[in-house]
Enzyme design. Structure first.
Site, PDB file in Angstrom:
ATOM      1  N   ASP A  34      -8.373   0.555   8.150  1.00 39.32           N
ATOM      2  CA  ASP A  34      -8.134   0.783   6.710  1.00 39.32           C
ATOM      3  C   ASP A  34      -8.773  -0.352   5.919  1.00 39.32           C
ATOM      4  O   ASP A  34      -8.090  -1.203   5.364  1.00 39.32           O
ATOM      5  CB  ASP A  34      -6.610   0.839   6.480  1.00 39.32           C
ATOM      6  CG  ASP A  34      -6.245   1.126   5.030  1.00 39.32           C
ATOM      7  OD1 ASP A  34      -7.098   1.628   4.284  1.00 39.32           O
ATOM      8  OD2 ASP A  34      -5.091   0.831   4.654  1.00 39.32           O
ATOM      9  N   TYR A  94       0.845  -1.197   0.000  1.00 48.72           N
ATOM     10  CA  TYR A  94       0.000   0.000   0.000  1.00 48.72           C
ATOM     11  C   TYR A  94       0.879   1.246   0.000  1.00 48.72           C
ATOM     12  O   TYR A  94       1.042   1.912   1.015  1.00 48.72           O
ATOM     13  CB  TYR A  94      -1.018  -0.052   1.153  1.00 48.72           C
ATOM     14  CG  TYR A  94      -2.158  -0.961   0.780  1.00 48.72           C
ATOM     15  CD1 TYR A  94      -1.973  -2.345   0.773  1.00 48.72           C
ATOM     16  CD2 TYR A  94      -3.369  -0.459   0.329  1.00 48.72           C
ATOM     17  CE1 TYR A  94      -2.993  -3.191   0.349  1.00 48.72           C
ATOM     18  CE2 TYR A  94      -4.382  -1.299  -0.091  1.00 48.72           C
ATOM     19  CZ  TYR A  94      -4.188  -2.665  -0.081  1.00 48.72           C
ATOM     20  OH  TYR A  94      -5.189  -3.484  -0.519  1.00 48.72           O
ATOM     21  N   ALA A 126     -12.125  -8.181  11.511  1.00 43.98           N
ATOM     22  CA  ALA A 126     -11.882  -6.933  12.243  1.00 43.98           C
ATOM     23  C   ALA A 126     -13.109  -6.486  13.038  1.00 43.98           C
ATOM     24  O   ALA A 126     -12.980  -5.992  14.162  1.00 43.98           O
ATOM     25  CB  ALA A 126     -11.466  -5.838  11.266  1.00 43.98           C
ATOM     26  N   ARG A 133       1.197   6.469   7.291  1.00 44.98           N
ATOM     27  CA  ARG A 133       1.924   5.661   8.284  1.00 44.98           C
ATOM     28  C   ARG A 133       2.782   6.575   9.158  1.00 44.98           C
ATOM     29  O   ARG A 133       2.807   6.436  10.380  1.00 44.98           O
ATOM     30  CB  ARG A 133       2.823   4.636   7.580  1.00 44.98           C
ATOM     31  CG  ARG A 133       2.049   3.521   6.902  1.00 44.98           C
ATOM     32  CD  ARG A 133       2.974   2.408   6.414  1.00 44.98           C
ATOM     33  NE  ARG A 133       3.465   2.584   5.057  1.00 44.98           N
ATOM     34  CZ  ARG A 133       2.836   2.178   3.955  1.00 44.98           C
ATOM     35  NH1 ARG A 133       1.678   1.554   4.046  1.00 44.98           N
ATOM     36  NH2 ARG A 133       3.358   2.376   2.763  1.00 44.98           N
ATOM     37  N   CYS A 142     -10.942   3.983   0.612  1.00 47.34           N
ATOM     38  CA  CYS A 142     -10.100   4.060  -0.589  1.00 47.34           C
ATOM     39  C   CYS A 142     -10.914   3.858  -1.856  1.00 47.34           C
ATOM     40  O   CYS A 142     -10.515   3.156  -2.771  1.00 47.34           O
ATOM     41  CB  CYS A 142      -8.945   3.080  -0.506  1.00 47.34           C
ATOM     42  SG  CYS A 142      -9.464   1.401  -0.272  1.00 47.34           S
ATOM     43  N   ASP A 202      -6.088  -9.088  10.774  1.00 51.11           N
ATOM     44  CA  ASP A 202      -6.422  -9.263   9.356  1.00 51.11           C
ATOM     45  C   ASP A 202      -6.993 -10.673   9.182  1.00 51.11           C
ATOM     46  O   ASP A 202      -6.717 -11.559   9.989  1.00 51.11           O
ATOM     47  CB  ASP A 202      -5.188  -9.076   8.463  1.00 51.11           C
ATOM     48  CG  ASP A 202      -5.543  -8.675   7.035  1.00 51.11           C
ATOM     49  OD1 ASP A 202      -5.344  -7.500   6.673  1.00 51.11           O
ATOM     50  OD2 ASP A 202      -6.042  -9.545   6.278  1.00 51.11           O
TER      51      ASP A 202
END
Ligand code: SAH
Length: 380
Positions: free
Chosen positions: A283, A194, A266, A201, A323, A239
């Site tokens: 995210d 990413y 999540a 970050r 996104c 994840d």
């Protein structure tokens, strides 16, 4: 060479730098091939670009000048793109971002000594040899193609991935700021990493002083986790993808850090954890092509915010991202606001972060502005 004439009035958006012409905007066309010149109904030259015989997007602008689309053209585009990316603190970045770099249908990501490309239109597939010759100027160690996404069928193309040039040692080691990451170029998401979250970050790490508890939801290969662990935070990454988690564990070790990684959904993790956090990063993947998909992304943002606000300490932060271009920053703010009033916690939004400089967007082409992240702080 092909000539395309637009219906009256349709030249306006092209003059405003919108880079696509849809099939029903074409008045007439003549000639063959994938390279075309675009004219207004009055015969005024508008742009040079590519013609897709199968797609809804019939013409894509590559230049506003009447110039040949040859190897030299791609060379020029890549050197312009490189100049725009000066000062990126990483040896991994997006060198060519499709329409934003006037290379509609093409993505080129640099990973250390090599390139990973994605071909997103039929004509760009036809022009691939020219692209590869121009890229070989950089003497890459490898050029790998990751065109294995569903959308290719609209262009009449099959998904494809494979090595096009040189030798690839997978995973590839990249250096971003003071950190090292292993990138699975062959099997990872997108082209492996990413890249677009690089500055976020650093932003998130900058919120930490040491000793905080951080939850990195949808952590993938641990990008945010590594940065946060380096600030002395106790990080848990979550994840569903076990191979991504394995690479996340390796990435943390590679940087002599520690973090815990859990394979879980999540949403479930957030509901069942008894812990409270100083920072929650969320995210999630976002596909919102249809109205229904958009509703489900909006619902996910609300749900993640709602559950996070119940688990954050006072002055704790939620860093939440979307996104997909179909969801605006305003729409995200609304979901987060609704969640905060639902749980009766007062929040402030401290920052709205967008894409980094290697993913620049065209202001008249909303499709190119996809990444939005909110930094919400829980006040009471
Ligand atoms: N933040 C990451 C990128 C996230 S990509 C980075 O900066 O590198 C989205 C990730 O969400 C993928 O790794 C995918 O495996 C994961 N994912 C998708 N659905 C999920 C779910 N319901 N629960 C947890 N992870 C999920």
């Amino acid at each position: 060479m092909k000539r395309i004439i637009l219906k009256p009035g349709k030249e306006k958006k092209i003059k405003h730098f919108y880079p696509w012409v849809f099939r029903d905007e074409i008045l007439s066309q003549e000639g063959e091939g994938v390279i075309a010149s675009l004219y207004s109904s009055d015969g005024e030259f508008l742009a040079k670009g590519t013609y897709s015989p199968h797609s809804r997007i019939a013409f894509r602008v590559l230049s506003y000048e009447d110039e040949p689309i040859d190897e030299g053209f791609f060379r020029k585009r890549f050197s312009q793109a490189l100049a725009l990316r000066e000062g990126i603190p990483s040896d991994a970045y997006r060198l060519a971002f499709s329409e934003s770099d006037l290379l509609s249908g093409l993505i080129v990501d640099r990973y250390a000594e090599g390139f990973v490309i994605q071909v997103r239109s039929y004509p760009m597939e036809v022009l691939k040899e020219r692209v590869l010759s121009a890229l070989s100027d950089f003497s890459p160690r490898f050029i790998y193609e990751r065109s294995d996404f569903k959308g290719r069928s609209e262009e009449g193309l099959e998904p494809f991935s494979g090595l096009l040039m040189g030798e690839l040692e997978n995973p590839v080691l990249i250096h971003e700021r003071e950190f090292k990451f292993l990138v699975d170029v062959k099997g990872g998401l997108k082209t492996g990493f990413y890249l677009d979250q690089r500055d976020n970050r650093a932003y998130v790490a900058g919120l930490l002083r040491g000793g905080e508890r951080v939850l990195d939801l949808f952590c993938y290969t641990g990008g945010f986790s590594v940065y946060c662990a380096s600030r002395g935070a106790r990080v848990v990454g979550v994840d569903v993808n076990e191979s991504a988690l394995e690479l996340a564990r390796q990435n943390v070790r590679l940087n002599n850090l520690s973090a815990e990684f859990v394979r879980a959904n999540a949403f479930d993790f957030l509901e069942s954890t008894n812990e409270t956090y100083d920072l929650i990063i969320a995210d999630p993947p976002a596909i919102a092509k249809t109205k229904r998909e958009k509703e489900s992304v909006l619902w996910a943002i609300w749900k993640l915010a709602h559950r996070s606000f119940l688990k954050l300490k006072r002055f704790g932060r939620l860093f939440i991202c979307s996104c997909t271009y179909q969801i605006s920053a305003q729409e995200m703010i609304r979901q987060v606001r609704l969640a905060s009033t639902d749980v009766r916690r007062r929040i402030l939004i401290k920052e709205v972060n967008l894409q980094p400089q290697d993913h620049p967007f065209v202001p008249t082409f909303p499709e190119s502005l996809y990444l939005k992240c909110l930094d919400a702080v829980v006040i009471d």
